[in-house]
Scaffold this motif. Structure first.
Motif, PDB file in Angstrom:
ATOM      1  N   GLY A 253       2.176   2.893  -2.472  1.00 18.60           N
ATOM      2  CA  GLY A 253       2.039   2.888  -3.520  1.00 18.60           C
ATOM      3  C   GLY A 253       3.245   2.664  -4.575  1.00 18.60           C
ATOM      4  O   GLY A 253       3.633   3.448  -5.670  1.00 18.60           O
ATOM      5  N   LYS A 254       3.496   1.314  -4.873  1.00 16.52           N
ATOM      6  CA  LYS A 254       4.986   1.267  -5.092  1.00 16.52           C
ATOM      7  C   LYS A 254       4.525   0.385  -6.430  1.00 16.52           C
ATOM      8  O   LYS A 254       5.251   0.390  -7.831  1.00 16.52           O
ATOM      9  CB  LYS A 254       5.354  -0.643  -4.205  1.00 16.52           C
ATOM     10  CG  LYS A 254       6.023  -1.639  -5.646  1.00 16.52           C
ATOM     11  CD  LYS A 254       6.461  -2.684  -4.446  1.00 16.52           C
ATOM     12  CE  LYS A 254       5.192  -4.054  -4.349  1.00 16.52           C
ATOM     13  NZ  LYS A 254       3.830  -4.060  -5.114  1.00 16.52           N
ATOM     14  N   SER A 255       3.137  -0.247  -7.059  1.00 13.70           N
ATOM     15  CA  SER A 255       3.182  -0.320  -8.216  1.00 13.70           C
ATOM     16  C   SER A 255       2.722   0.878  -9.204  1.00 13.70           C
ATOM     17  O   SER A 255       2.961   1.017 -10.476  1.00 13.70           O
ATOM     18  CB  SER A 255       1.959  -0.908  -8.831  1.00 13.70           C
ATOM     19  OG  SER A 255       2.183  -2.479  -7.614  1.00 13.70           O
ATOM     20  N   THR A 256       1.813   2.506  -8.377  1.00 10.91           N
ATOM     21  CA  THR A 256       1.801   3.232  -9.416  1.00 10.91           C
ATOM     22  C   THR A 256       3.590   3.452  -9.872  1.00 10.91           C
ATOM     23  O   THR A 256       3.883   4.006 -10.910  1.00 10.91           O
ATOM     24  CB  THR A 256       1.561   3.741  -8.069  1.00 10.91           C
ATOM     25  OG1 THR A 256       0.228   3.138  -8.101  1.00 10.91           O
ATOM     26  CG2 THR A 256       0.911   5.433  -8.501  1.00 10.91           C
TER      27      THR A 256
ATOM     28  N   ASN B  67       7.343   7.578  -1.589  1.00 15.37           N
ATOM     29  CA  ASN B  67       6.195   7.894  -2.308  1.00 15.37           C
ATOM     30  C   ASN B  67       5.698   9.135  -0.962  1.00 15.37           C
ATOM     31  O   ASN B  67       5.309   8.940   0.203  1.00 15.37           O
ATOM     32  CB  ASN B  67       5.690   7.237  -2.914  1.00 15.37           C
ATOM     33  CG  ASN B  67       4.390   7.415  -3.681  1.00 15.37           C
ATOM     34  OD1 ASN B  67       4.367   8.322  -4.225  1.00 15.37           O
ATOM     35  ND2 ASN B  67       3.825   6.388  -3.691  1.00 15.37           N
TER      36      ASN B  67
ATOM     37  N   GLY C   6       0.751  -1.063  -0.142  1.00 18.64           N
ATOM     38  CA  GLY C   6       0.088  -0.355  -0.134  1.00 18.64           C
ATOM     39  C   GLY C   6       1.337   1.386  -0.092  1.00 18.64           C
ATOM     40  O   GLY C   6       0.513   2.165   0.138  1.00 18.64           O
TER      41      GLY C   6
ATOM     42  N   PRO D 284       4.957  13.643  -4.796  1.00 16.34           N
ATOM     43  CA  PRO D 284       4.112  14.122  -3.367  1.00 16.34           C
ATOM     44  C   PRO D 284       2.695  13.327  -3.810  1.00 16.34           C
ATOM     45  O   PRO D 284       2.257  12.520  -4.699  1.00 16.34           O
ATOM     46  CB  PRO D 284       3.674  15.481  -4.142  1.00 16.34           C
ATOM     47  CG  PRO D 284       4.401  15.233  -5.439  1.00 16.34           C
ATOM     48  CD  PRO D 284       4.664  14.414  -5.659  1.00 16.34           C
TER      49      PRO D 284
HETATM   50  N1  LIG Z   1       1.454  10.083  -4.938  1.00 18.33           N
HETATM   51  C1  LIG Z   1       0.525   9.251  -4.739  1.00 18.33           C
HETATM   52  N2  LIG Z   1      -0.417  10.446  -4.386  1.00 18.33           N
HETATM   53  C2  LIG Z   1      -1.425   9.348  -4.573  1.00 18.33           C
HETATM   54  N3  LIG Z   1      -2.422   8.303  -5.118  1.00 18.33           N
HETATM   55  C3  LIG Z   1      -1.104   7.336  -4.831  1.00 18.33           C
HETATM   56  C4  LIG Z   1      -0.093   7.719  -4.505  1.00 18.33           C
HETATM   57  N4  LIG Z   1       0.905   6.754  -4.372  1.00 18.33           N
HETATM   58  C5  LIG Z   1      -0.131   5.741  -5.222  1.00 18.33           C
HETATM   59  N5  LIG Z   1      -1.728   6.255  -4.851  1.00 18.33           N
HETATM   60  C6  LIG Z   1      -2.584   5.638  -5.503  1.00 18.33           C
HETATM   61  O1  LIG Z   1      -2.878   4.131  -3.738  1.00 18.33           O
HETATM   62  C7  LIG Z   1      -3.473   3.848  -4.260  1.00 18.33           C
HETATM   63  C8  LIG Z   1      -2.085   1.854  -4.099  1.00 18.33           C
HETATM   64  O2  LIG Z   1      -1.153   2.339  -4.878  1.00 18.33           O
HETATM   65  P1  LIG Z   1      -0.472   1.242  -5.614  1.00 18.33           P
HETATM   66  O3  LIG Z   1      -1.553   0.167  -5.877  1.00 18.33           O
HETATM   67  O4  LIG Z   1       0.532   1.268  -6.419  1.00 18.33           O
HETATM   68  O5  LIG Z   1       0.623   0.528  -4.049  1.00 18.33           O
HETATM   69  P2  LIG Z   1       0.665  -0.469  -3.519  1.00 18.33           P
HETATM   70  O6  LIG Z   1       1.854  -0.226  -2.962  1.00 18.33           O
HETATM   71  O7  LIG Z   1       1.478  -1.580  -5.200  1.00 18.33           O
HETATM   72  O8  LIG Z   1       0.275  -1.683  -3.376  1.00 18.33           O
HETATM   73  P3  LIG Z   1       0.167  -3.316  -2.621  1.00 18.33           P
HETATM   74  O9  LIG Z   1       0.888  -3.264  -1.995  1.00 18.33           O
HETATM   75  O10 LIG Z   1      -1.586  -3.271  -2.394  1.00 18.33           O
HETATM   76  O11 LIG Z   1       0.791  -3.551  -4.693  1.00 18.33           O
HETATM   77  C9  LIG Z   1      -3.890   3.855  -5.244  1.00 18.33           C
HETATM   78  O12 LIG Z   1      -5.139   3.718  -5.484  1.00 18.33           O
HETATM   79  C10 LIG Z   1      -2.804   4.451  -5.987  1.00 18.33           C
HETATM   80  O13 LIG Z   1      -3.272   4.794  -7.322  1.00 18.33           O
END
Ligand SMILES: Nc1ncnc2c1ncn2[C@@H]1O[C@H](COP(=O)(O)OP(=O)(O)OP(=O)(O)O)[C@@H](O)[C@H]1O
Length: 374
Positions: free
Chosen positions: A126-129, A282, A124, A319
């Motif tokens: 935002g790693k994938s983003t 992030n 959670g 941000p």
């Molecule tokens: N910098 C940011 N600003 C706003 N929203 C963000 C940002 N980075 C990520 N998000 C949002 O946060 C949520 C989680 O992001 P993401 O799926 O990339 O996380 P993750 O770490 O890969 O999660 P997981 O561990 O569940 O796979 C998504 O809805 C994404 O759009």
């Protein structure tokens, strides 16, 4: 809430009878690849491929008993079968030379010059983003880029790039990587059937990763970005060991907890001798869209300080912004939907820093991408 552990899962699975109808699944040694991430659980049950269809009730029973463990939010159970030699599918791949900068003991991937992992100590953050925008940032700087989504708990690539699931595996030869916004892509999400959680061609979960690496035609790539599963358990360690990585990028939010987890991420890569290319912070700060005021809601700056302390490069801060969330969730990542905007610039800048780290470590004369500035 009680912690979900492998031991508790195995204990519950002793209640489920195996294919012989007498002994339980654990006694028969059929349970493997147990992954626990918070309330999410995934594991495999090895079965005879020919009997897989008849064993769906057994799979369901296993899913049912584990889902009743307090604290479990979701369960993914895959029936897997090890492929027998000569049972069809793609021809075995010859060992290729290792990618530059990676462990020479691990064979490289055909046509792929460099592989980097994007990881986080916890979910959670935002790693994938970050991984997808980093990949697009590398591409915007003139590199040929692929993305491998190795997150078995919740593959994000199909959503982030708005790509529908894979219809049918090919009868023979290599499966071609998908394309999204110019990136070559493959995801665990394409390999798992929606109604029958049987991994494509029946390999174990780990072999699915190997298949995505070696039995997919990636074309010629300068760099492959691997979106790793979150966390630092055995599964992540195994993946870090399996993939010939040139380095890893750690994504963290500024909160202390995430940083503690990020430290675990660093330690994990150290354990398998994979260099850490740096840390990205992030959701670093919040910039009010209407008034322009900046708020450091999570106590900004922790990742930079931590990176300095640990001697890992600090790659940049992203941000917390509505545009990033909306574009990610709509399948149009910000680097392609607003390529000239401030957020795209941040990711391109981070991409340049990552590439600089890669090329420096490889000690090769490869031109680093130029940083795009307004
Ligand atoms: N910098 C940011 N600003 C706003 N929203 C963000 C940002 N980075 C990520 N998000 C949002 O946060 C949520 C989680 O992001 P993401 O799926 O990339 O996380 P993750 O770490 O890969 O999660 P997981 O561990 O569940 O796979 C998504 O809805 C994404 O759009």
């Amino acid at each position: 809430m009680s912690e979900v552990t492998k031991e508790v899962i195995l204990e519950r699975l002793q209640k489920v009878r195996g294919p012989d109808g007498n002994s339980d699944l654990v006694e028969l040694g059929l349970v493997s690849d147990i992954f626990v991430s918070g309330g999410r659980v995934a594991f495999s049950i090895t079965v005879d491929a020919d009997k897989a269809n008849d064993l769906e009730p057994m799979r369901k029973a296993a899913e049912e008993v584990v889902s009743r463990i307090p604290g479990v939010e979701s369960v993914m159970v895959a029936l897997t079968a090890e492929r027998k030699p000569g049972s069809g599918g793609a021809a075995p791949q010859q060992a290729r030379p290792a990618a530059p900068g990676s462990d020479p003991a691990k064979p490289g991937v055909d046509g792929v010059k460099t592989i980097i992992a994007v990881a986080s100590g916890k979910g959670g953050v935002g790693k994938s983003t970050t991984a997808i925008n980093l990949a697009l940032g590398l591409q915007a700087n003139g590199l040929k880029v692929g993305v491998l989504d190795a997150d078995i708990y919740g593959p994000s690539l199909p959503r982030l790039l708005k790509i529908e699931r894979m219809p049918e595996p090919p009868a023979e030869g290599k499966l071609k990587a998908f394309e999204g916004y110019g990136l070559k892509v493959m995801s665990m999400g394409f390999l798992v059937e929606e109604d029958t959680p049987m991994i494509w061609r029946g390999p174990m979960v780990m072999s699915a990763l190997t298949q995505m690496l070696r039995e997919v035609d990636w074309g010629e790539l300068d760099v492959m970005v691997v979106d790793m599963p979150p966390g630092t358990g055995d599964a992540q360690l195994t993946m870090a060991q399996q993939v010939p990585l040139a380095g890893a990028v750690i994504v963290s939010t500024p909160q202390d907890l995430a940083l503690i987890d990020a430290r675990k991420g660093l330690a994990m890569f150290k354990k398998v001798s994979v260099p850490v290319l740096g840390i990205i912070e992030n959701m670093s700060y919040f910039l009010c869209p209407s008034c322009g005021t900046r708020s450091d809601i999570f106590g900004h700056g922790g990742a930079r300080a931590e990176a300095e302390k640990l001697g890992a490069p600090f790659l940049g801060e992203v941000p917390l912004h509505m545009e990033i969330r909306e574009t990610s969730d709509a399948g149009t990542p910000v680097v392609v939907s607003a390529p000239d905007g401030p957020h795209a610039r941040i990711f391109k800048d981070i991409a340049a820093k990552v590439w600089e780290q890669v090329t420096t470590r490889e000690g090769r004369q490869r031109a680093a991408p130029k940083i795009v500035m307004d």
